[in-house]
Structure formats: structure tokens, C-alpha cells
Write a protein that holds these residues in place. Structure first.
Motif, PDB file in Angstrom:
ATOM      1  N   LYS A  73      18.102  11.779  -1.298  1.00  0.00           N
ATOM      2  CA  LYS A  73      17.270  11.340  -0.189  1.00  0.00           C
ATOM      3  C   LYS A  73      17.166   9.816  -0.177  1.00  0.00           C
ATOM      4  O   LYS A  73      17.214   9.171  -1.220  1.00  0.00           O
ATOM      5  CB  LYS A  73      15.847  11.922  -0.309  1.00  0.00           C
ATOM      6  CG  LYS A  73      15.772  13.445  -0.273  1.00  0.00           C
ATOM      7  CD  LYS A  73      16.056  13.966   1.116  1.00  0.00           C
ATOM      8  CE  LYS A  73      15.859  15.477   1.196  1.00  0.00           C
ATOM      9  NZ  LYS A  73      16.161  15.989   2.555  1.00  0.00           N
ATOM     10  N   ASN A  74      17.000   9.253   1.012  1.00  0.00           N
ATOM     11  CA  ASN A  74      16.690   7.834   1.106  1.00  0.00           C
ATOM     12  C   ASN A  74      15.339   7.570   0.464  1.00  0.00           C
ATOM     13  O   ASN A  74      14.382   8.303   0.707  1.00  0.00           O
ATOM     14  CB  ASN A  74      16.635   7.391   2.567  1.00  0.00           C
ATOM     15  CG  ASN A  74      17.999   7.351   3.225  1.00  0.00           C
ATOM     16  OD1 ASN A  74      18.433   8.359   3.781  1.00  0.00           O
ATOM     17  ND2 ASN A  74      18.661   6.216   3.168  1.00  0.00           N
ATOM     18  N   ALA A  75      15.265   6.536  -0.353  1.00  0.00           N
ATOM     19  CA  ALA A  75      14.023   6.213  -1.046  1.00  0.00           C
ATOM     20  C   ALA A  75      13.918   4.703  -1.203  1.00  0.00           C
ATOM     21  O   ALA A  75      14.903   3.980  -1.063  1.00  0.00           O
ATOM     22  CB  ALA A  75      13.979   6.892  -2.422  1.00  0.00           C
ATOM     23  N   GLY A  76      12.711   4.230  -1.494  1.00  0.00           N
ATOM     24  CA  GLY A  76      12.499   2.817  -1.753  1.00  0.00           C
ATOM     25  C   GLY A  76      11.460   2.195  -0.841  1.00  0.00           C
ATOM     26  O   GLY A  76      11.003   2.797   0.137  1.00  0.00           O
ATOM     27  N   PHE A  77      11.092   0.973  -1.167  1.00  0.00           N
ATOM     28  CA  PHE A  77      10.051   0.248  -0.449  1.00  0.00           C
ATOM     29  C   PHE A  77      10.373   0.110   1.034  1.00  0.00           C
ATOM     30  O   PHE A  77       9.527   0.374   1.901  1.00  0.00           O
ATOM     31  CB  PHE A  77       9.880  -1.133  -1.096  1.00  0.00           C
ATOM     32  CG  PHE A  77       8.919  -2.036  -0.392  1.00  0.00           C
ATOM     33  CD1 PHE A  77       7.545  -1.844  -0.507  1.00  0.00           C
ATOM     34  CD2 PHE A  77       9.378  -3.107   0.357  1.00  0.00           C
ATOM     35  CE1 PHE A  77       6.654  -2.691   0.133  1.00  0.00           C
ATOM     36  CE2 PHE A  77       8.501  -3.965   0.997  1.00  0.00           C
ATOM     37  CZ  PHE A  77       7.133  -3.755   0.887  1.00  0.00           C
ATOM     38  N   GLU A  78      11.586  -0.310   1.366  1.00  0.00           N
ATOM     39  CA  GLU A  78      11.924  -0.489   2.777  1.00  0.00           C
ATOM     40  C   GLU A  78      12.007   0.845   3.513  1.00  0.00           C
ATOM     41  O   GLU A  78      11.742   0.898   4.721  1.00  0.00           O
ATOM     42  CB  GLU A  78      13.250  -1.236   2.902  1.00  0.00           C
ATOM     43  CG  GLU A  78      13.143  -2.690   2.479  1.00  0.00           C
ATOM     44  CD  GLU A  78      14.432  -3.461   2.645  1.00  0.00           C
ATOM     45  OE1 GLU A  78      14.356  -4.675   2.861  1.00  0.00           O
ATOM     46  OE2 GLU A  78      15.528  -2.850   2.545  1.00  0.00           O
ATOM     47  N   PHE A 262      -0.851  -2.121   3.502  1.00  0.00           N
ATOM     48  CA  PHE A 262       0.209  -1.141   3.303  1.00  0.00           C
ATOM     49  C   PHE A 262       1.312  -1.673   2.392  1.00  0.00           C
ATOM     50  O   PHE A 262       1.790  -0.967   1.494  1.00  0.00           O
ATOM     51  CB  PHE A 262       0.809  -0.735   4.657  1.00  0.00           C
ATOM     52  CG  PHE A 262       1.987   0.191   4.558  1.00  0.00           C
ATOM     53  CD1 PHE A 262       1.809   1.552   4.385  1.00  0.00           C
ATOM     54  CD2 PHE A 262       3.289  -0.299   4.616  1.00  0.00           C
ATOM     55  CE1 PHE A 262       2.897   2.416   4.277  1.00  0.00           C
ATOM     56  CE2 PHE A 262       4.379   0.549   4.516  1.00  0.00           C
ATOM     57  CZ  PHE A 262       4.179   1.909   4.342  1.00  0.00           C
ATOM     58  N   PHE A 263       1.740  -2.911   2.605  1.00  0.00           N
ATOM     59  CA  PHE A 263       2.883  -3.437   1.861  1.00  0.00           C
ATOM     60  C   PHE A 263       2.626  -3.463   0.363  1.00  0.00           C
ATOM     61  O   PHE A 263       3.461  -3.017  -0.430  1.00  0.00           O
ATOM     62  CB  PHE A 263       3.235  -4.847   2.353  1.00  0.00           C
ATOM     63  CG  PHE A 263       3.687  -4.902   3.776  1.00  0.00           C
ATOM     64  CD1 PHE A 263       4.922  -4.411   4.159  1.00  0.00           C
ATOM     65  CD2 PHE A 263       2.862  -5.441   4.758  1.00  0.00           C
ATOM     66  CE1 PHE A 263       5.340  -4.460   5.471  1.00  0.00           C
ATOM     67  CE2 PHE A 263       3.273  -5.504   6.074  1.00  0.00           C
ATOM     68  CZ  PHE A 263       4.507  -5.012   6.435  1.00  0.00           C
ATOM     69  N   TRP A 264       1.499  -3.996  -0.044  1.00  0.00           N
ATOM     70  CA  TRP A 264       1.204  -4.107  -1.473  1.00  0.00           C
ATOM     71  C   TRP A 264       0.977  -2.729  -2.090  1.00  0.00           C
ATOM     72  O   TRP A 264       1.429  -2.448  -3.202  1.00  0.00           O
ATOM     73  CB  TRP A 264       0.003  -4.996  -1.695  1.00  0.00           C
ATOM     74  CG  TRP A 264      -0.388  -5.190  -3.127  1.00  0.00           C
ATOM     75  CD1 TRP A 264      -1.623  -4.971  -3.681  1.00  0.00           C
ATOM     76  CD2 TRP A 264       0.444  -5.641  -4.209  1.00  0.00           C
ATOM     77  NE1 TRP A 264      -1.603  -5.258  -5.026  1.00  0.00           N
ATOM     78  CE2 TRP A 264      -0.348  -5.670  -5.380  1.00  0.00           C
ATOM     79  CE3 TRP A 264       1.788  -6.016  -4.303  1.00  0.00           C
ATOM     80  CZ2 TRP A 264       0.148  -6.055  -6.624  1.00  0.00           C
ATOM     81  CZ3 TRP A 264       2.285  -6.402  -5.532  1.00  0.00           C
ATOM     82  CH2 TRP A 264       1.475  -6.423  -6.675  1.00  0.00           C
ATOM     83  N   THR A 265       0.323  -1.845  -1.363  1.00  0.00           N
ATOM     84  CA  THR A 265       0.082  -0.489  -1.864  1.00  0.00           C
ATOM     85  C   THR A 265       1.403   0.228  -2.103  1.00  0.00           C
ATOM     86  O   THR A 265       1.612   0.847  -3.156  1.00  0.00           O
ATOM     87  CB  THR A 265      -0.772   0.312  -0.870  1.00  0.00           C
ATOM     88  OG1 THR A 265      -2.035  -0.344  -0.704  1.00  0.00           O
ATOM     89  CG2 THR A 265      -1.013   1.734  -1.372  1.00  0.00           C
ATOM     90  N   THR A 270       6.318   1.863  -5.610  1.00  0.00           N
ATOM     91  CA  THR A 270       7.761   1.787  -5.794  1.00  0.00           C
ATOM     92  C   THR A 270       8.123   1.141  -7.114  1.00  0.00           C
ATOM     93  O   THR A 270       8.997   1.612  -7.847  1.00  0.00           O
ATOM     94  CB  THR A 270       8.394   0.995  -4.637  1.00  0.00           C
ATOM     95  OG1 THR A 270       8.024   1.598  -3.398  1.00  0.00           O
ATOM     96  CG2 THR A 270       9.908   0.980  -4.748  1.00  0.00           C
ATOM     97  N   VAL A 271       7.464   0.032  -7.421  1.00  0.00           N
ATOM     98  CA  VAL A 271       7.690  -0.692  -8.677  1.00  0.00           C
ATOM     99  C   VAL A 271       6.463  -0.455  -9.559  1.00  0.00           C
ATOM    100  O   VAL A 271       5.417  -1.060  -9.370  1.00  0.00           O
ATOM    101  CB  VAL A 271       7.891  -2.197  -8.426  1.00  0.00           C
ATOM    102  CG1 VAL A 271       8.066  -2.951  -9.739  1.00  0.00           C
ATOM    103  CG2 VAL A 271       9.081  -2.430  -7.508  1.00  0.00           C
TER     104      VAL A 271
END
Length: 301
Positions: A73-78, A262-265, A270-271
Motif C-alpha cells: 500500500k502507499n504509505a508515508g507522510f505525503e 495536522f502536519f506535525w501530528t 510517520t517518524v
């Protein structure tokens, strides 16, 4: 729940060889159950609304931002950002078609209407901004070097006259071309190919975004990240030149994500390494922390 950082290089290579296009599936469950579209403060472009899906170009070999996980599956922050945009647009994070792109083809995929939007680790540069329009930034990074653990290379000055591996169209390659003309670049289309080449001693170092290299080093104890950051510049999403409707809607959506933290959460999900998190705490838009593009050239030597 999909594996976040468990990328295996061979699996990525196989996935990319087979091609990649994800039209939703169960990868969007992070955004919760389907609901109503969200008014972000600008209207969704009519052609996208009529289609019922966002078509987005993403990286598929670039952990932790965009990759294929162990469940294929596609995964990751973006990817999380892409699905959040779909949930704003249609009330469901599954209403997105994800197409794998590379540094070399992402702009052409956009300009030939194969995708609506690029979300693919793309640094802002004045040259790129002549061809596409950039949204407001959603991340920031610079270029460093990945080398074997026993390498004597500690800085970019140490690779003068040597062979440096990178990927076609990447900011790292552009910076090396402009600023270190005596470097012999060994270029590949995919990150997995570049990493394999480094492990096979086909180059003295691998130049790429620091975020990617830190992740690769954490999974490969025989490698380390060195050098001061070069070509530092925020990342932006790309829309077709003059597509004001799309640009306005995406910018409004990004502003809403920033206000909602949202971005930081999502980055922390993710990391998960606290040490890595703190290195990038200021590199995402947050309430009270805006990112902006430089007013002059970004590829400064």
C-alpha cells in the motif's frame, strides 16, 4: 495499521517495476469514516468535483514521505497529506488516485494532465516555478551525503573530484551540477537503485534530501549521514501553471491543516524516533510557525 518505516528496498524495487497506481482501497482509513466534504474557504475546482477523485502524483520509493509498505500500500507522510486533501474534497480520504512519480517525470505528468497535483518531495526553485505553480510550503529540507560507516568523507568538500550517486531531477543533482562541476554524478531513476549502487561501491557517496538519508541510515547501520545541509528550501506541491482554481483550493486546505496541527501530528506518527522528530520540529507548518520560499536563488553554492 500500515507499517510506517518498515520499507524494504527490494520490495520497493519490485513495486516500482510493476508500476503503481492506488485509487483508494483501505489505505485511507487513517482519515476515519466517510463524511461530508469540508469547506476549506475556497471552492473545489469543477473538473475535480465532477470526477469525484483527486489525481495526485506521489513518491513510491522515498521513506518516510512516500513509499510502498509491506502490505503493498502507499504509505508515508505525503500520502497522509494526499488523503487528507481527498477527505476535505469529498468527505472520504479514499477518493484519491495516487500515481507513482519520480524527480524526472513528476512535472511532465502534471503538465500533460495525467495528475492534478504533485506531492512528491519537490523543493521550490525559481527554475521549476517557471513551468508550474507552487502551493504554499508544507515541509522543508536540505541536501546531505550518505556514506559507508568507515568512509573518511565528512563534508561536501571531501567529494570534490569523486563519484557521487544521486537521482535524476533531484535537487541534490541540480545543486551538484551547478556548484561542484568536478564531481562525477552517477544518476539513477529510483532511490532503491541509488542505495544499491552505494552499497556496491559504485560511488563514494549518495547525495539526497537529509530526511530521506536519515531514515536510510537508521535502517542501514553500515551507513552514516555527513555534511552540512546544502540547497535548503521548503517543499511545495505543484499545480499546472495558471490553474488558479486548483492553487487557491489547495492553499486554503493547507492553511486549514496548519491550523489543525495536522502536519506535525502526522509527522510524529510517520517518524516515531524522538531524536529524529526534534530535528524536524520546525520544518513543518504549525500554528505560529509559517514556512516561506526564499526570494532569491535556492541553489546557492
Amino acid at each position: 495499521m500500515r507499517s510506517r518505516i518498515g520499507l524494504m528496498v527490494l520490495a520497493v524495487a519490485l513495486a516500482l517495476t510493476a508500476g503503481c497506481s492506488d485509487s483508494g482501497g483501505d489505505g485511507g482509513t487513517d482519515n476515519g469514516p466517510a463524511g461530508a466534504p469540508v469547506d476549506v474557504g475556497a471552492p473545489l475546482p469543477g473538473n475535480v468535483k465532477d470526477r469525484g477523485k483527486l489525481a495526485i502524483g506521489v513518491k513510491c520509493d522515498y521513506p518516510p514521505f512516500g513509499y510502498i509498505d509491506e502490505a503493498a500500500k502507499n504509505a508515508g507522510f505525503e500520502i497522509d497529506v494526499a488523503r487528507k486533501l481527498a477527505s476535505y474534497a469529498f468527505g472520504d480520504g479514499n477518493d484519491v488516485e495516487l500515481t507513482c512519480v519520480t524527480g524526472a517525470n513528476r512535472v511532465s505528468f502534471l503538465t500533460t494532465n495525467r495528475i492534478d497535483l504533485i506531492i512528491a518531495t519537490m523543493n521550490y526553485t525559481e527554475e521549476r516555478a517557471k513551468t508550474i505553480d507552487f502551493t504554499t510550503p508544507y515541509f522543508s529540507s536540505g541536501v546531505k551525503l550518505l556514506v559507508p560507516k568507515d568512509s573518511t568523507i565528512t563534508s561536501f568538500a571531501d567529494v570534490a573530484g569523486k563519484s557521487v550517486i544521486s537521482t535524476n531531477g533531484a535537487t541534490a543533482s541540480l545543486w551538484l551540477t551547478q556548484c561542484m562541476k568536478d564531481v562525477k554524478q552517477v544518476l539513477f531513476g529510483q532511490t532503491s537503485e541509488a542505495l544499491t549502487a552505494l552499497k556496491q561501491d559504485r560511488g563514494d557517496a549518495l547525495a539526497q534530501d537529509d530526511t530521506l538519508l536519515l531514515d536510510l541510515a537508521s535502517k542501514n547501520p553500515d551507513l552514516k549521514v555527513v555534511g552540512d545541509s546544502k540547497a535548503g528550501s521548503p517543499w511545495g506541491m505543484g499545480v499546472r501553471k495558471g490553474d488558479t482554481a486548483m492553487l487557491d483550493w489547495v492553499n486554503a486546505a493547507l492553511k486549514k491543516m496548519q491550523a489543525e496541527e495536522f502536519f506535525w501530528t502526522e509527522f510524529q506518527k510517520t517518524v516515531t524516533d524522538p531524536n529524529l522528530q526534534q530535528q524536524f520540529a520546525k520544518f513543518v507548518p504549525r500554528p505560529g510557525n509559517d514556512l516561506s520560499y526564499p526570494t532569491g536563488p535556492t541553489l546557492v553554492c
